[in-house]
Design a protein around this motif. Structure first.
Motif, PDB file in Angstrom:
ATOM      1  N   TYR A   1     -17.740  13.118 -59.097  1.00  0.00           N
ATOM      2  CA  TYR A   1     -19.035  12.578 -59.530  1.00  0.00           C
ATOM      3  C   TYR A   1     -19.653  11.626 -58.506  1.00  0.00           C
ATOM      4  CZ  TYR A   1     -22.125   9.137 -61.668  1.00  0.00           C
ATOM      5  OH  TYR A   1     -23.166   8.288 -61.911  1.00  0.00           O
ATOM      6  N   ALA A   2     -18.875  10.678 -58.012  1.00  0.00           N
ATOM      7  CA  ALA A   2     -19.439   9.570 -57.234  1.00  0.00           C
ATOM      8  C   ALA A   2     -20.161  10.068 -55.986  1.00  0.00           C
ATOM      9  CB  ALA A   2     -18.342   8.589 -56.857  1.00  0.00           C
ATOM     10  N   THR A   3     -19.582  11.013 -55.265  1.00  0.00           N
ATOM     11  CA  THR A   3     -20.207  11.508 -54.042  1.00  0.00           C
ATOM     12  C   THR A   3     -21.523  12.189 -54.340  1.00  0.00           C
ATOM     13  OG1 THR A   3     -18.021  11.804 -53.029  1.00  0.00           O
ATOM     14  CG2 THR A   3     -19.872  12.955 -52.020  1.00  0.00           C
ATOM     15  N   ALA A   4     -21.531  13.059 -55.356  1.00  0.00           N
ATOM     16  CA  ALA A   4     -22.765  13.758 -55.726  1.00  0.00           C
ATOM     17  C   ALA A   4     -23.818  12.783 -56.236  1.00  0.00           C
ATOM     18  CB  ALA A   4     -22.469  14.815 -56.778  1.00  0.00           C
ATOM     19  N   ALA A   5     -23.397  11.768 -56.996  1.00  0.00           N
ATOM     20  CA  ALA A   5     -24.349  10.794 -57.531  1.00  0.00           C
ATOM     21  C   ALA A   5     -25.006   9.995 -56.418  1.00  0.00           C
ATOM     22  CB  ALA A   5     -23.645   9.862 -58.504  1.00  0.00           C
ATOM     23  N   ALA A   6     -24.247   9.692 -55.353  1.00  0.00           N
ATOM     24  CA  ALA A   6     -24.810   8.937 -54.238  1.00  0.00           C
ATOM     25  C   ALA A   6     -25.665   9.811 -53.326  1.00  0.00           C
ATOM     26  CB  ALA A   6     -23.689   8.298 -53.430  1.00  0.00           C
ATOM     27  N   LEU A   7     -25.372  11.100 -53.283  1.00  0.00           N
ATOM     28  CA  LEU A   7     -26.077  11.992 -52.361  1.00  0.00           C
ATOM     29  C   LEU A   7     -27.338  12.586 -52.986  1.00  0.00           C
ATOM     30  CD1 LEU A   7     -25.546  12.973 -49.451  1.00  0.00           C
ATOM     31  CD2 LEU A   7     -24.530  15.034 -50.432  1.00  0.00           C
ATOM     32  N   VAL A   8     -27.276  12.919 -54.281  1.00  0.00           N
ATOM     33  CA  VAL A   8     -28.402  13.556 -54.969  1.00  0.00           C
ATOM     34  C   VAL A   8     -29.074  12.509 -55.850  1.00  0.00           C
ATOM     35  CG1 VAL A   8     -29.108  15.389 -56.535  1.00  0.00           C
ATOM     36  CG2 VAL A   8     -27.197  15.762 -54.961  1.00  0.00           C
ATOM     37  N   SER A   9     -30.297  12.171 -55.518  1.00  0.00           N
ATOM     38  CA  SER A   9     -31.011  11.131 -56.254  1.00  0.00           C
ATOM     39  C   SER A   9     -31.993  11.700 -57.269  1.00  0.00           C
ATOM     40  CB  SER A   9     -31.770  10.220 -55.280  1.00  0.00           C
ATOM     41  OG  SER A   9     -32.688  10.973 -54.502  1.00  0.00           O
ATOM     42  N   GLN A  10     -32.372  12.960 -57.134  1.00  0.00           N
ATOM     43  CA  GLN A  10     -33.330  13.574 -58.047  1.00  0.00           C
ATOM     44  C   GLN A  10     -32.755  14.853 -58.626  1.00  0.00           C
ATOM     45  OE1 GLN A  10     -36.963  14.163 -55.897  1.00  0.00           O
ATOM     46  NE2 GLN A  10     -37.487  11.997 -55.846  1.00  0.00           N
ATOM     47  N   GLY A  11     -32.987  15.032 -59.939  1.00  0.00           N
ATOM     48  CA  GLY A  11     -32.508  16.243 -60.590  1.00  0.00           C
ATOM     49  C   GLY A  11     -31.043  16.151 -60.966  1.00  0.00           C
ATOM     50  N   ASN A  12     -30.596  17.135 -61.733  1.00  0.00           N
ATOM     51  CA  ASN A  12     -29.209  17.219 -62.182  1.00  0.00           C
ATOM     52  C   ASN A  12     -28.659  18.607 -61.877  1.00  0.00           C
ATOM     53  OD1 ASN A  12     -29.383  14.570 -63.419  1.00  0.00           O
ATOM     54  ND2 ASN A  12     -30.518  15.536 -65.081  1.00  0.00           N
ATOM     55  N   PRO A  13     -28.363  18.890 -60.601  1.00  0.00           N
ATOM     56  CA  PRO A  13     -27.917  20.243 -60.258  1.00  0.00           C
ATOM     57  C   PRO A  13     -26.521  20.583 -60.761  1.00  0.00           C
ATOM     58  CG  PRO A  13     -27.800  18.812 -58.338  1.00  0.00           C
ATOM     59  CD  PRO A  13     -28.466  18.024 -59.415  1.00  0.00           C
ATOM     60  N   ILE A  14     -25.704  19.577 -61.073  1.00  0.00           N
ATOM     61  CA  ILE A  14     -24.357  19.840 -61.576  1.00  0.00           C
ATOM     62  C   ILE A  14     -24.127  19.023 -62.846  1.00  0.00           C
ATOM     63  CG2 ILE A  14     -23.391  20.455 -59.329  1.00  0.00           C
ATOM     64  CD1 ILE A  14     -22.330  17.640 -59.068  1.00  0.00           C
ATOM     65  N   ILE A  15     -23.103  19.407 -63.607  1.00  0.00           N
ATOM     66  CA  ILE A  15     -22.841  18.809 -64.922  1.00  0.00           C
ATOM     67  C   ILE A  15     -22.551  17.312 -64.847  1.00  0.00           C
ATOM     68  CG2 ILE A  15     -21.203  18.804 -66.842  1.00  0.00           C
ATOM     69  CD1 ILE A  15     -23.292  20.911 -67.098  1.00  0.00           C
ATOM     70  N   PRO A  16     -21.735  16.805 -63.901  1.00  0.00           N
ATOM     71  CA  PRO A  16     -21.510  15.351 -63.865  1.00  0.00           C
ATOM     72  C   PRO A  16     -22.796  14.545 -63.763  1.00  0.00           C
ATOM     73  CG  PRO A  16     -19.883  16.455 -62.514  1.00  0.00           C
ATOM     74  CD  PRO A  16     -20.870  17.502 -62.920  1.00  0.00           C
ATOM     75  N   LEU A  17     -23.790  15.056 -63.057  1.00  0.00           N
ATOM     76  CA  LEU A  17     -25.061  14.344 -62.967  1.00  0.00           C
ATOM     77  C   LEU A  17     -25.850  14.445 -64.272  1.00  0.00           C
ATOM     78  CD1 LEU A  17     -26.192  15.213 -59.330  1.00  0.00           C
ATOM     79  CD2 LEU A  17     -24.778  13.324 -60.174  1.00  0.00           C
ATOM     80  N   TRP A  18     -25.648  15.510 -65.014  1.00  0.00           N
ATOM     81  CA  TRP A  18     -26.252  15.602 -66.352  1.00  0.00           C
ATOM     82  C   TRP A  18     -25.665  14.522 -67.258  1.00  0.00           C
ATOM     83  CZ3 TRP A  18     -29.949  17.279 -69.423  1.00  0.00           C
ATOM     84  CH2 TRP A  18     -30.783  18.309 -69.009  1.00  0.00           C
ATOM     85  N   ILE A  19     -24.375  14.308 -67.154  1.00  0.00           N
ATOM     86  CA  ILE A  19     -23.743  13.265 -67.970  1.00  0.00           C
ATOM     87  C   ILE A  19     -24.296  11.897 -67.582  1.00  0.00           C
ATOM     88  CG2 ILE A  19     -21.544  12.148 -68.522  1.00  0.00           C
ATOM     89  CD1 ILE A  19     -20.182  14.805 -68.138  1.00  0.00           C
TER      90      ILE A  19
END
Length: 308
Positions: free
Chosen positions: A244-262
């Protein structure tokens, strides 16, 4: 009543019941000490695994304080399903990349001396890189390959590319590259024991029977290593799926994967009209990870028959 009976009765009353053996008492103390040693680990599991899992399971079936299936029904939303498909694809691709490249690197390491400098150096580096993630890893890639990254600026200036105007790093393609960064060293660590378990005597026996190198690997080496390889790939899949942490820091817009949806469900007041939607998303992830880790355990059990 005979004289022998009276004598036995008198003797028993005088001496009392037989005392327990000293060794039996010491054995009970050792077993009790061993059980007490497990208590901190069990407490850790209860606090950080059992209670959160039960909270997620219960919360997924509750809405506004009442039992409800509304949260689970919302999992069928097209946007959520697309994110789930992206998460599965991202995890599968990075697991395969990490599995193949990591297995080849592990084989190159294991061909050298067991206590050689190359092996110690590679395993040490892999141990560090496998745990290198989160905001630090995302910043490293942004500073290197981002819009203003050092490599991006150099490529645009010398090769005429358009790296400084591209946002590929902040999407799924970028996540594949970043995830592979820690998947490959993790594969090296988990696959080395299986390669170490291949005995030299097996190859010598195959060569004595007239087998070529290809025949040895096709008929002996690869069948033995396949369960370990598949189990390691499943472990990499679970590792990437839950990241989660890497994707959350790299992707700031949208929820391309489930952890970012959470993340979005937890940080926003209402998602799709249901406050407990994050629990349903987490339950979906738990089910997939549990299925993957079950397959990993079965493959690991099969590998343990000959490993070591």
């Amino acid at each position: 009543m005979t004289a022998s009976t009276l004598l036995g009765s008198a003797t028993g009353s005088a001496t009392g019941p037989a005392a327990p053996a000293p060794g039996r008492g010491r054995g009970r103390i050792r077993r009790l000490s061993a059980a007490l040693g497990v208590v901190p680990f069990l407490a850790y599991l209860v606090i950080f695994l059992v209670i959160p899992t039960l909270t997620v399971v219960v919360g997924a079936f509750v809405e506004k304080g009442r039992p409800s299936l509304a949260n689970l029904r919302d999992l069928g939303d097209s946007a959520v399903f697309t994110s789930l498909a992206n998460s599965v694809a991202l995890s599968a691709v990075t697991a395969l990349i990490g599995g193949v490249v990591g297995a080849l690197l592990a084989y190159a390491v294991v061909t050298g001396p067991a206590d050689g400098l190359l092996r110690r150096l590679v395993t040490s580096i892999c141990g560090v890189l496998a745990q290198f993630g989160g905001v630090t890893l995302a910043f490293a890639f942004i500073a290197t390959l981002g819009i203003s990254g050092v490599v991006s600026v150099w490529l645009d200036a010398h090769l005429g590319t358009s790296m400084t105007s591209s946002t590929w790093l902040f999407g799924l393609k970028g996540l594949v590259l970043v995830y592979a960064y820690f998947q490959i060293p993790l594969m090296v660590i988990v696959f080395l024991p299986a390669l170490d378990g291949i005995r030299v005597q097996w190859r010598e026996a195959a060569e004595n029977l007239g087998a070529t190198t290809w025949q040895y690997w096709r008929l002996v080496g690869l069948p033995l290593l396949t369960p370990a390889f598949l189990g390691s790939v499943l472990l990499l899949f679970a590792n990437a799926f839950a990241a989660y942490a890497t994707a959350a820091a790299l992707v700031s817009q949208g929820n391309p994967i489930i952890p970012l949806w959470i993340r979005s469900a937890l940080t926003s007041e209402v998602v799709l009209g249901h406050a407990n939607f994050a629990y349903a998303l987490a339950l979906e992830m738990i089910a997939i990870v549990a299925l993957v880790m079950t397959g990993y355990s079965l493959l690991l059990k099969r590998t343990s028959r000959w490993l070591g």
